[in-house]
Design an enzyme around this catalytic site. Structure first.
Site, PDB file in Angstrom:
ATOM      1  N   TYR A 151      -1.471  -0.263  10.651  1.00 19.27           N
ATOM      2  CA  TYR A 151      -1.478  -0.634   9.281  1.00 19.27           C
ATOM      3  C   TYR A 151      -0.542  -0.172   8.164  1.00 19.27           C
ATOM      4  CZ  TYR A 151      -3.564  -0.975   4.645  1.00 19.27           C
ATOM      5  OH  TYR A 151      -3.853  -1.360   3.107  1.00 19.27           O
ATOM      6  N   SER A 180       0.971  -1.221  -0.033  1.00 23.05           N
ATOM      7  CA  SER A 180      -0.057   0.024  -0.020  1.00 23.05           C
ATOM      8  C   SER A 180       0.867   1.316   0.178  1.00 23.05           C
ATOM      9  CB  SER A 180      -0.819  -0.125   1.236  1.00 23.05           C
ATOM     10  OG  SER A 180      -1.258   1.074   1.351  1.00 23.05           O
TER      11      SER A 180
HETATM   12  N1  LIG Z   1      -8.850  -0.754  -0.922  1.00 19.98           N
HETATM   13  C1  LIG Z   1      -7.871   0.130  -0.685  1.00 19.98           C
HETATM   14  O1  LIG Z   1      -7.913   1.390  -0.783  1.00 19.98           O
HETATM   15  C2  LIG Z   1      -6.461  -0.589  -0.555  1.00 19.98           C
HETATM   16  C3  LIG Z   1      -5.233   0.327  -0.681  1.00 19.98           C
HETATM   17  C4  LIG Z   1      -4.200  -0.202  -0.698  1.00 19.98           C
HETATM   18  C5  LIG Z   1      -3.978  -1.623  -0.291  1.00 19.98           C
HETATM   19  N2  LIG Z   1      -5.019  -2.307  -0.080  1.00 19.98           N
HETATM   20  C6  LIG Z   1      -4.870  -3.795   0.219  1.00 19.98           C
HETATM   21  O2  LIG Z   1      -5.112  -4.433  -0.780  1.00 19.98           O
HETATM   22  C7  LIG Z   1      -5.588  -5.721  -0.135  1.00 19.98           C
HETATM   23  C8  LIG Z   1      -7.220  -6.137  -0.508  1.00 19.98           C
HETATM   24  O3  LIG Z   1      -7.974  -4.777  -0.055  1.00 19.98           O
HETATM   25  P1  LIG Z   1      -9.289  -4.746  -0.423  1.00 19.98           P
HETATM   26  O4  LIG Z   1      -9.810  -3.195  -0.703  1.00 19.98           O
HETATM   27  O5  LIG Z   1      -9.820  -5.656  -1.634  1.00 19.98           O
HETATM   28  O6  LIG Z   1     -10.205  -5.339   0.853  1.00 19.98           O
HETATM   29  P2  LIG Z   1     -11.525  -5.996   1.097  1.00 19.98           P
HETATM   30  O7  LIG Z   1     -12.594  -5.732  -0.017  1.00 19.98           O
HETATM   31  O8  LIG Z   1     -11.735  -5.765   2.529  1.00 19.98           O
HETATM   32  O9  LIG Z   1     -11.077  -7.829   0.782  1.00 19.98           O
HETATM   33  C9  LIG Z   1     -10.233  -8.114   1.896  1.00 19.98           C
HETATM   34  C10 LIG Z   1     -10.143  -9.715   1.541  1.00 19.98           C
HETATM   35  O10 LIG Z   1      -9.093 -10.325   2.457  1.00 19.98           O
HETATM   36  C11 LIG Z   1      -9.879 -11.380   3.268  1.00 19.98           C
HETATM   37  N3  LIG Z   1      -9.268 -11.718   4.435  1.00 19.98           N
HETATM   38  C12 LIG Z   1      -9.215 -10.930   5.510  1.00 19.98           C
HETATM   39  N4  LIG Z   1      -8.597 -11.376   6.419  1.00 19.98           N
HETATM   40  C13 LIG Z   1      -8.262 -12.771   6.100  1.00 19.98           C
HETATM   41  C14 LIG Z   1      -7.827 -13.868   6.860  1.00 19.98           C
HETATM   42  N5  LIG Z   1      -7.475 -13.941   7.972  1.00 19.98           N
HETATM   43  N6  LIG Z   1      -7.632 -15.049   6.029  1.00 19.98           N
HETATM   44  C15 LIG Z   1      -8.047 -15.084   4.757  1.00 19.98           C
HETATM   45  N7  LIG Z   1      -8.717 -14.146   3.962  1.00 19.98           N
HETATM   46  C16 LIG Z   1      -8.789 -12.892   4.641  1.00 19.98           C
HETATM   47  C17 LIG Z   1     -11.324 -11.169   3.106  1.00 19.98           C
HETATM   48  O11 LIG Z   1     -11.974 -12.338   2.953  1.00 19.98           O
HETATM   49  P3  LIG Z   1     -12.916 -13.036   4.217  1.00 19.98           P
HETATM   50  O12 LIG Z   1     -13.288 -12.102   5.078  1.00 19.98           O
HETATM   51  O13 LIG Z   1     -13.771 -13.877   3.591  1.00 19.98           O
HETATM   52  O14 LIG Z   1     -11.605 -14.000   4.852  1.00 19.98           O
HETATM   53  C18 LIG Z   1     -11.436 -10.250   1.839  1.00 19.98           C
HETATM   54  O15 LIG Z   1     -11.603 -11.191   0.689  1.00 19.98           O
HETATM   55  C19 LIG Z   1      -5.423  -5.645   1.419  1.00 19.98           C
HETATM   56  O16 LIG Z   1      -4.142  -6.208   1.826  1.00 19.98           O
HETATM   57  C20 LIG Z   1      -5.539  -4.088   1.531  1.00 19.98           C
HETATM   58  O17 LIG Z   1      -4.474  -3.878   2.847  1.00 19.98           O
HETATM   59  C21 LIG Z   1      -6.335  -1.969  -0.251  1.00 19.98           C
END
Ligand SMILES: NC(=O)c1ccc[n+]([C@@H]2O[C@H](COP(=O)([O-])OP(=O)(O)OC[C@H]3O[C@@H](n4cnc5c(N)ncnc54)[C@H](OP(=O)(O)O)[C@@H]3O)[C@@H](O)[C@H]2O)c1
Length: 250
Positions: free
Chosen positions: A148, A135
């Site tokens: 984070y 990120s």
């Molecule tokens: N959205 C943003 O603005 C942003 C920006 C920079 C980086 N990121 C990074 O990108 C990645 C994805 O983000 P996103 O926006 O797609 O978030 P999201 O929509 O909340 O999706 C997160 C995913 O991770 C899974 N997850 C969480 N804890 C888990 C665990 N203990 N074991 C297995 N699966 C787990 C969740 O599934 P379950 O709950 O079903 O397990 C879900 O499928 C993350 O690493 C986040 O830090 C996001």
């Protein structure tokens, strides 16, 4: 046909990445904790998609599941460590300590588990690709980003160190560093289900989308094998590290 394992496949980036890579012709294993979400994705994506229910923080369970993959999905060529979360936005002196622990367990320890289990097979075959979801929070500090951002700084340095350990081997590593991205569950999770607060984050802003990230991943995995993108930082045009600020009223 290469096989890809995507963690965090039940929502957001992971779900969009699975869709895109299936369309690109890959076999995809999609992992997450919520089985119902994975099952409906499996119905949509067909036989080249394998839903796998696990929690990345549980190393023994993950190892057992990966040791008994069905024929056709046993050799993982590409690992996308995407599962991750932010919890809370309070300053360090008010933050919930269990939130801190969950972020460390998921974003750091979970990624370590998957990498340590899958990387030896890649080394044996002298072929593979690991893509980590870092990120911009791993580079630029922001208020309430304390643990984070620190977990994502770990992801960034771990990715760079993997490249170093893999020097001389045909295994690629990329740290993908997105900025403000909407249309995922990220902020709903961060604000513990307070959807009004979560929606506020994206009000009147043209954010990047999960599909933008999936398209980037698709581009990365389809670059020629002699090429390694070490890291890629992506922000919406509406976001920038806009210089140092000075508080006038201290
Ligand atoms: N959205 C943003 O603005 C942003 C920006 C920079 C980086 N990121 C990074 O990108 C990645 C994805 O983000 P996103 O926006 O797609 O978030 P999201 O929509 O909340 O999706 C997160 C995913 O991770 C899974 N997850 C969480 N804890 C888990 C665990 N203990 N074991 C297995 N699966 C787990 C969740 O599934 P379950 O709950 O079903 O397990 C879900 O499928 C993350 O690493 C986040 O830090 C996001």
């Amino acid at each position: 046909m290469n096989t890809v394992l995507v963690t965090g496949a039940s929502a957001g980036f992971g779900e969009a990445i699975c869709r895109k890579l299936i369309a690109d012709g890959y076999k995809v294993i999609g992992a997450a904790r919520r089985e119902d979400k994975l099952k409906s994705l499996a119905t949509e994506l067909g036989d080249n998609f394998l839903p796998l229910q696990f929690d990345v923080t549980q190393k023994d369970a993950v190892d057992n599941i990966l040791a008994t993959l069905p024929i056709g999905f046993q050799q993982i060529d590409i690992l996308i460590n995407n599962a991750g979360l932010a919890l809370g936005i309070e300053p360090a002196y008010e933050a919930d300590y269990t939130d801190w622990e969950t972020m460390v367990q998921t974003n750091i320890i979970g990624m370590m588990h998957l990498t340590r289990t899958i990387l030896p097979g890649m080394v044996e075959r002298n072929f593979g690709y690991i893509i980590n979801l870092g990120s911009i929070a791993g580079t630029y500090p922001y208020r309430g980003g304390n643990v984070y951002g620190a977990t994502k700084a770990f992801v960034k340095q771990f990715s760079a160190n993997l490249r170093t350990d893999l020097f001389g081997k045909k295994i690629r590593v990329t740290n993908v560093e997105p900025g403000l991205c909407g249309g995922t569950e990220f902020s709903n999770v961060r604000f513990h289900g307070d959807n009004a607060k979560a929606n506020d984050v994206y009000k009147n802003v043209q954010y990047i989308t999960a599909e933008d990230i999936a398209n980037t991943i698709s581009w990365l995995v389809n670059t020629p094998p002699h090429m390694n993108v070490n890291s890629i930082e992506i922000m919406p045009i509406a976001q920038a590290p806009a210089g140092l600020n000075v508080s006038k009223e201290m």
